[in-house]
Write an enzyme that holds these catalytic residues in place. Sequence first.
Site, PDB file in Angstrom:
ATOM      1  N   GLU A 193       0.848  -1.204   0.000  1.00  0.00           N
ATOM      2  CA  GLU A 193       0.000   0.000   0.000  1.00  0.00           C
ATOM      3  C   GLU A 193       0.876   1.243   0.000  1.00  0.00           C
ATOM      4  O   GLU A 193       1.906   1.299   0.686  1.00  0.00           O
ATOM      5  CB  GLU A 193      -0.914  -0.003   1.230  1.00  0.00           C
ATOM      6  CG  GLU A 193      -2.089  -0.938   1.054  1.00  0.00           C
ATOM      7  CD  GLU A 193      -2.998  -0.999   2.281  1.00  0.00           C
ATOM      8  OE1 GLU A 193      -2.652  -0.419   3.321  1.00  0.00           O
ATOM      9  OE2 GLU A 193      -4.057  -1.643   2.171  1.00  0.00           O
TER      10      GLU A 193
ATOM     11  N   ASP B  22     -10.982   8.176 -22.217  1.00  0.00           N
ATOM     12  CA  ASP B  22     -10.811   6.762 -21.843  1.00  0.00           C
ATOM     13  C   ASP B  22     -10.434   6.005 -23.118  1.00  0.00           C
ATOM     14  O   ASP B  22     -11.270   5.734 -23.968  1.00  0.00           O
ATOM     15  CB  ASP B  22     -12.134   6.265 -21.252  1.00  0.00           C
ATOM     16  CG  ASP B  22     -12.127   4.779 -20.941  1.00  0.00           C
ATOM     17  OD1 ASP B  22     -11.156   4.086 -21.300  1.00  0.00           O
ATOM     18  OD2 ASP B  22     -13.108   4.314 -20.331  1.00  0.00           O
TER      19      ASP B  22
ATOM     20  N   LYS C 126      -6.160  -4.621 -23.522  1.00  0.00           N
ATOM     21  CA  LYS C 126      -6.805  -4.676 -24.836  1.00  0.00           C
ATOM     22  C   LYS C 126      -5.715  -4.521 -25.905  1.00  0.00           C
ATOM     23  O   LYS C 126      -4.828  -5.355 -25.972  1.00  0.00           O
ATOM     24  CB  LYS C 126      -7.943  -3.671 -24.888  1.00  0.00           C
ATOM     25  CG  LYS C 126      -9.026  -4.027 -23.857  1.00  0.00           C
ATOM     26  CD  LYS C 126     -10.195  -3.069 -23.794  1.00  0.00           C
ATOM     27  CE  LYS C 126     -11.134  -3.453 -22.661  1.00  0.00           C
ATOM     28  NZ  LYS C 126     -12.230  -2.478 -22.482  1.00  0.00           N
TER      29      LYS C 126
HETATM   30  C1  LIG Z   1     -13.039  -2.156 -21.419  1.00  0.00           C
HETATM   31  C2  LIG Z   1     -13.361  -0.750 -21.103  1.00  0.00           C
HETATM   32  C3  LIG Z   1     -13.363  -0.285 -19.778  1.00  0.00           C
HETATM   33  C4  LIG Z   1     -13.364  -1.179 -18.551  1.00  0.00           C
HETATM   34  O1  LIG Z   1     -12.325  -1.957 -18.334  1.00  0.00           O
HETATM   35  P1  LIG Z   1     -12.392  -3.106 -17.204  1.00  0.00           P
HETATM   36  O2  LIG Z   1     -10.969  -3.437 -17.010  1.00  0.00           O
HETATM   37  O3  LIG Z   1     -13.232  -4.196 -17.759  1.00  0.00           O
HETATM   38  O4  LIG Z   1     -13.002  -2.494 -15.989  1.00  0.00           O
HETATM   39  C5  LIG Z   1     -13.520   1.076 -19.553  1.00  0.00           C
HETATM   40  N1  LIG Z   1     -13.705   1.925 -20.581  1.00  0.00           N
HETATM   41  C6  LIG Z   1     -13.748   1.504 -21.862  1.00  0.00           C
HETATM   42  C7  LIG Z   1     -13.950   2.508 -22.935  1.00  0.00           C
HETATM   43  C8  LIG Z   1     -13.601   0.152 -22.161  1.00  0.00           C
HETATM   44  O5  LIG Z   1     -13.683  -0.248 -23.423  1.00  0.00           O
END
Ligand SMILES: *Cc1c(COP(=O)(O)O)cnc(C)c1O
Length: 432
Positions: free
Chosen positions: A58, A202, A231
């Site tokens: 932490e 994002d 991703k």
């Molecule tokens: C996949 C995704 C997320 C969330 O990611 P997690 O790791 O599944 O919480 C957030 N924003 C966008 C645009 C996404 O495509």
Amino acid sequence: MNNFFTANLAEVDPTIAEAIDDEVRRQSNGLELIASENFVSEAVLQAMGSVFTNKYAEGYPKKRYYGGCEFADVAEQLAIDRAKEIFGAEHANVQPHSGAQANMSVFLASLQHGDKILGMNLSHGGHLTHGHPMNFSGINYEVSDYGVNKESEQIDYDKLQRKAEEAKPKMIVCGASAYPRTIDFQRIGEIARSVSAIVMADIAHIAGMVAVGLHPSPVPHCEFVTTTTHKTLRGPRGGLILCREEFAKPVDKAIFPGVQGGPLVHIIAAKAVAFGEALQADFKTYQQQILDNAQALADELKAQGMRLVSNGTDNHLILIDVFENGKGITGKEAEKALDAVHITVNKNTIPFDTNSPFVASGVRIGTPALSTRGMKEAEMREIGRMIASIIREPNSEAVQTKVKREVTELTEKFPMYPTRYKEAKTEAISAS
Ligand SMILES: *Cc1c(COP(=O)(O)O)cnc(C)c1O
């Protein structure tokens, strides 16, 4: 207890060992076209499976609440330095357990309960965490939304400007989960400044392309940039926040102690490995191949008579309108029919969808995972023909048998995880 530190998983828990072996085979023997998925390197897997999982750390490097963090510090500092270098960012927080927690932390760092946010409509490609009523974002903030133009099916920036002027949000949220076109972060930054809003971009889906300059970067135009690491960035499952130095303290405090406890040090070590891979020259070649593959696949699908949302793609993903106002099949049916021949996709709503999200009119497909396996344009065209034949005749046994055989032939040419792949003891999945 004698063999606690030595016994293999297969001896300790054969059921789980078998599920993992089955999953290696499922991933190897099928065509993975879920746009948000990818295959990490063996090196990333090894870092994830390391003794760092045992460590509480932490706090942040050199400022921990626990002893014994000197090597955790090495891993986290390297992940931070590499993330900053990749994206040209002033500050990076590599601790978010997921993309959703990265977003939650940015909201906590910059908004008060009840503040207004303007996010992209979920059915137009946005994400749950951008203001869906059942998500913390929609529960805690006052949400208005923007979307795509009905004809072009691309973001309507003029309308976004008007919506921003009307709603006067504290924050504009941009970035998407199912939007096949380039996002104009510069324009969104200008819109935000014209109404004194801040911006969170994002880039969960497009981070890999942003990393190598194949998609315009939001970093110069947006106060906060969040992403997943699993991703197109091709790292372990997790999140990342980038921001300007002025927001470093509130962001770090929002992650810990704001929304998380101890960081996942093994995952952070794996993030460092993946970021190191992303800094190599061949990562750009890989990202370019994702794009070339998406173009080839989109062209073939169109040649096969499929309607693509926005009539094509600029990035790694394609949205096929399989429903076509009732003339075709639902996204749910298409997903199931493709799954049956080991082509993995997900149903997805399309802009102005008349079906519910559980049924949906579209399927979303993406090329990051198959590009990692080494497949190129020729394979994409073949896959485009397979997908179209299944969607046209989802109930034809002859088509299913033919496509299943083609999938097996194709996947056998592109093996993965050779040290983890074990032939099935019973019938092979590909023969099922
Ligand atoms: C996949 C995704 C997320 C969330 O990611 P997690 O790791 O599944 O919480 C957030 N924003 C966008 C645009 C996404 O495509």
